[in-house]
Design an enzyme around this catalytic site. Structure first.
Site, PDB file in Angstrom:
ATOM      1  CB  ILE A  99       3.675 -47.709  17.271  1.00 32.38           C
ATOM      2  CG1 ILE A  99       2.433 -47.756  18.172  1.00 32.38           C
ATOM      3  CG2 ILE A  99       4.879 -47.237  18.048  1.00 32.38           C
ATOM      4  CD1 ILE A  99       2.607 -48.693  19.394  1.00 32.38           C
ATOM      5  CB  SER A 100      -0.135 -43.517  15.933  1.00 32.70           C
ATOM      6  OG  SER A 100      -0.325 -43.919  14.600  1.00 32.70           O
ATOM      7  CB  ALA A 101       1.961 -39.909  19.314  1.00 32.20           C
ATOM      8  NE  ARG A 143       2.317 -46.088  22.129  1.00 31.95           N
ATOM      9  CZ  ARG A 143       3.394 -45.343  21.866  1.00 31.95           C
ATOM     10  NH1 ARG A 143       4.298 -45.124  22.796  1.00 31.95           N
ATOM     11  NH2 ARG A 143       3.568 -44.793  20.683  1.00 31.95           N
TER      12      ARG A 143
END
Ligand code: SAM
Length: 212
Positions: A59-61, A33
């Site tokens: 950026i999504s969790a 990530r």
């Protein structure tokens, strides 16, 4: 350097029930990530939270990426459309899930983010994702039909072009609402559609012809 942090996050996502399958677990363990996060925020790469990526987008969790991957039941060799490439991280996870013979197409409205997402994916050696620039609320007709379609931003209602571009026996996942929204899963079977409500979530808005 980040490997231990990644393993710890994945262990927690499994314990918390967000990651349910070995396939999704393996994808999370193999995609770094940190490669998708701006330098100033890299230390937070393995905190389970959305992070800024520029242009007011995030950026999504990780737990949200896990929920979406598990509910789409992604298989080897499938053709997937993502609406909202952002950093490219979610597409990279999905690229692992479809394997080398599968394809991921992702569309992003900001050219700068699409360019960066392409670089990020290249940097970690992902070759089965194509990033396009455009209004993904209209889908991406050129490569249709798709086995799975998912939207990473909140739409006012399910965009009809996405339903049209979905393969029979396909699944479509869309957050519906305005920032505070509900994750909706649509399944198409023999031309008919069935809708399931998967619960509340928070997303940036889908902007476009069939968006806000
Ligand atoms: N999947 C991304 C990741 O892994 O980093 C996170 C995506 S972010 C939560 C949502 C993205 O949707 C933003 O980058 C935003 O610019 C994009 N977006 C919003 N409306 C869009 C549209 N109509 N077409 C394409 N992208 C759109």
């Amino acid at each position: 350097m980040y490997e231990q942090e990644r393993e710890r996050l994945v262990t927690n996502l499994c314990k918390e029930g967000y990651i349910k399958t070995e396939r999704v677990k393996h994808a999370f363990l193999t995609v770094p990530r940190e490669a998708f996060i701006p330098d100033s925020l890299k230390n937070y790469a393995y905190v389970d939270t959305p992070l800024d990526i520029g242009q007011g987008q995030t950026i999504s969790a990780p737990h949200m990426v896990a929920i979406m991957c598990e509910s789409l039941d992604i298989k080897d060799d499938q053709k997937i459309l993502e609406v909202g490439a952002g950093s490219g991280y979610h597409a990279a996870i999905v690229a692992k899930l479809v394997g080398e013979t599968g394809h991921v197409y992702t569309i992003e409205r900001f050219e700068s983010l699409a360019k960066k997402a392409t670089e990020n994916l290249k940097q970690i050696g992902i070759t089965n994702v194509i990033v396009e620039v455009g209004d993904g609320s209209c889908g991406l007709p050129f490569y249709q039909p798709y086995d799975r379609i998912y939207v990473t931003c909140a739409a006012p209602k399910i965009p009809q072009p996405l339903i049209d571009q979905l393969q029979d026996s396909g699944k479509l996942l869309v957050p519906i609402g305005d920032k505070y929204c509900e994750l909706i899963l649509l399944e198409k079977e023999k031309g008919k559609t069935v809708v399931h409500r998967l619960g509340g979530c928070v997303f940036v808005p889908l902007i476009g012809k069939y968006g806000h």
